[in-house]
Design a protein around this motif. Structure first.
Motif, PDB file in Angstrom:
ATOM      1  N   GLY A 111      12.503   6.769 -17.522  1.00  0.00           N
ATOM      2  CA  GLY A 111      13.257   6.712 -18.762  1.00  0.00           C
ATOM      3  C   GLY A 111      14.750   6.650 -18.518  1.00  0.00           C
ATOM      4  N   GLN A 112      15.496   6.697 -19.603  1.00  0.00           N
ATOM      5  CA  GLN A 112      16.947   6.691 -19.508  1.00  0.00           C
ATOM      6  C   GLN A 112      17.457   7.956 -18.828  1.00  0.00           C
ATOM      7  OE1 GLN A 112      18.579   5.924 -23.432  1.00  0.00           O
ATOM      8  NE2 GLN A 112      17.012   4.390 -23.850  1.00  0.00           N
ATOM      9  N   THR A 113      16.661   9.003 -18.883  1.00  0.00           N
ATOM     10  CA  THR A 113      16.994  10.241 -18.182  1.00  0.00           C
ATOM     11  C   THR A 113      15.750  10.752 -17.482  1.00  0.00           C
ATOM     12  OG1 THR A 113      17.660  12.553 -18.430  1.00  0.00           O
ATOM     13  CG2 THR A 113      16.532  11.556 -20.298  1.00  0.00           C
ATOM     14  N   ASN A 114      15.935  11.346 -16.316  1.00  0.00           N
ATOM     15  CA  ASN A 114      14.809  11.971 -15.640  1.00  0.00           C
ATOM     16  C   ASN A 114      14.842  13.485 -15.827  1.00  0.00           C
ATOM     17  OD1 ASN A 114      16.886  12.777 -13.975  1.00  0.00           O
ATOM     18  ND2 ASN A 114      16.197  11.637 -12.180  1.00  0.00           N
ATOM     19  N   GLU A 115      15.656  13.930 -16.787  1.00  0.00           N
ATOM     20  CA  GLU A 115      15.748  15.362 -17.073  1.00  0.00           C
ATOM     21  C   GLU A 115      14.717  15.809 -18.097  1.00  0.00           C
ATOM     22  OE1 GLU A 115      17.729  17.405 -15.362  1.00  0.00           O
ATOM     23  OE2 GLU A 115      18.238  15.620 -14.200  1.00  0.00           O
ATOM     24  N   SER A 116      14.062  14.853 -18.770  1.00  0.00           N
ATOM     25  CA  SER A 116      13.062  15.207 -19.776  1.00  0.00           C
ATOM     26  C   SER A 116      11.878  14.260 -19.669  1.00  0.00           C
ATOM     27  CB  SER A 116      13.658  15.149 -21.185  1.00  0.00           C
ATOM     28  OG  SER A 116      14.154  13.854 -21.457  1.00  0.00           O
ATOM     29  N   LYS A 158      13.525   6.574 -23.915  1.00  0.00           N
ATOM     30  CA  LYS A 158      14.559   7.604 -23.827  1.00  0.00           C
ATOM     31  C   LYS A 158      14.182   8.656 -22.802  1.00  0.00           C
ATOM     32  CE  LYS A 158      16.973  11.149 -26.524  1.00  0.00           C
ATOM     33  NZ  LYS A 158      17.158  11.763 -27.854  1.00  0.00           N
ATOM     34  N   HIS A 159      12.957   9.149 -22.899  1.00  0.00           N
ATOM     35  CA  HIS A 159      12.469  10.153 -21.960  1.00  0.00           C
ATOM     36  C   HIS A 159      11.566   9.478 -20.937  1.00  0.00           C
ATOM     37  CE1 HIS A 159      13.915  13.058 -24.877  1.00  0.00           C
ATOM     38  NE2 HIS A 159      13.178  12.482 -25.797  1.00  0.00           N
ATOM     39  N   THR A 160      11.558  10.000 -19.731  1.00  0.00           N
ATOM     40  CA  THR A 160      10.598   9.538 -18.749  1.00  0.00           C
ATOM     41  C   THR A 160       9.183   9.846 -19.252  1.00  0.00           C
ATOM     42  OG1 THR A 160      12.091   9.741 -16.863  1.00  0.00           O
ATOM     43  CG2 THR A 160       9.741   9.932 -16.404  1.00  0.00           C
TER      44      THR A 160
END
Length: 340
Positions: A111-116, A158-160
């Motif tokens: 996703g756009q971030t790998n934090e979520s 948005k999310h992974t």
């Protein structure tokens, strides 16, 4: 990211025998961002996967149970489909209560971030009594089509998204339990939602989703009182349902699915009890959870069947309705577009 790094993943050799082990590393490669995702699942694709799983069962003693040749061949099929999509499947072995080794399989869509992470799961094992095409090759087929569609559209959510193919659900819900118990509190916090997909090919279904508010328990209590049942007879059951753990994020997921099915003019049943009987159970109270299950309950003699041929040899592709698969697939895509 969300598989504990202290674990190892065993990859399968071409002979489908467990080979050497390597540290779990999800592929973090980024794909171009798309402003408006156009992912749309296709029931025809899902039916092709179901045909493959049915052949696997027929070629391997009539079932795809954990630890059997049919179960191993099912795992290989999932891994091969990930390779076809240009993605890497990772495996985590575990041992269930019968000392049988199962294999959880994970595929990540960056996703756009790998934090979520949004985790979507379906168990791929069957009971030993049958091929398990509705229960639960149907859920697996949905995840496989989602995997191919996301990759083909080059959509970066948005999310992974992590697709989890659980083993040994039919024996102690062992695969998902093993995974969850090894997650750290920090890893659990990073999971935005767990979506469970089980038995989504049922003909003429009652669509069931997780009842986060437990209003269905209150309705059941009212009904039993009106029928004159003694409180001592139903209170233990209802108290147990009310004690099922919840998470503050569950209600938002329930509301999303309610809105989706209302728009589709589909009548819902909201349920608590099924949450403890599938791969949602280990996640309850730890992360936001929802589920999509399609039942068609009826009495078969003295036996209650949750769907035609439930846990029987006749749970074949003839029991599956593509319209149900499409509806469930559309619901999952709707969730992915709306989870914040």
């Amino acid at each position: 990211m969300f598989v504990p790094k202290i674990l190892t993943a065993c990859v399968l050799s071409s002979m489908f025998v467990l080979g050497g082990c390597q540290s779990i590393q999800f592929n973090q490669a980024k794909t171009p961002s798309v402003e408006s995702a156009s992912v749309q699942l296709n029931a025809a694709n899902m039916m092709q996967h179901l045909q493959a799983f049915e052949k696997i069962a027929k070629d391997n003693g009539g079932n795809r149970a954990v630890g059997t040749k049919g179960g191993l061949a099912s795992a290989k099929y999932i891994i091969d489909e990930a390779k076809k999509a240009g993605l890497q499947a990772q495996m985590l072995p575990f041992e269930n209560r019968e000392k049988v080794v199962g294999q959880n399989i994970f595929v990540e869509i960056a996703g756009q971030t790998n934090e979520s992470v949004v985790l979507i799961g379906a168990h791929y094992d069957s009971v030993k009594m049958g091929p398990g095409i509705n229960d639960n090759a149907s859920g697996v087929a949905l995840l496989l089509d989602l995997m191919h569609q996301l990759k083909a559209e080059r959509t970066q959510p948005k999310h992974t998204i992590v697709l989890a193919f659980w083993d040994s659900e039919e024996t102690g819900i062992a695969g998902s339990q093993d995974y969850v118990k090894k997650l750290s509190p920090e890893q659990l916090k990073g999971i935005k939602a767990y979506i469970n997909v089980d038995m989504v090919g049922t003909k003429n279904p009652d669509v069931m989703i997780a009842d986060a508010t437990k209003s269905s328990v209150d309705d059941m209590e009212k009904m039993l009182k009106e029928r004159g049942m003694a409180e001592s007879d139903y209170k233990p059951l209802l108290d147990g349902m009310r004690s099922v753990p919840t998470h503050a994020g569950d209600i938002a997921l329930e509301n999303m699915l309610s809105a989706f099915f209302k728009d589709k003019k589909v009548t819902l049943k909201k349920d608590v009890s099924t949450l403890t009987a599938s791969d949602t159970a280990p996640f309850l109270g730890k992360v936001p959870v929802t589920s999509i299950i399609m039942f068609n309950e009826k009495m078969n003699g003295d036996e209650l069947e949750f769907a035609p041929c439930y846990h029987k040899a006749c749970d074949t592709i003839e029991q599956v309705d593509p319209k149900s698969l499409q509806l469930a697939g559309d619901a999952v895509v709707y969730l992915l577009k709306n989870i914040q």
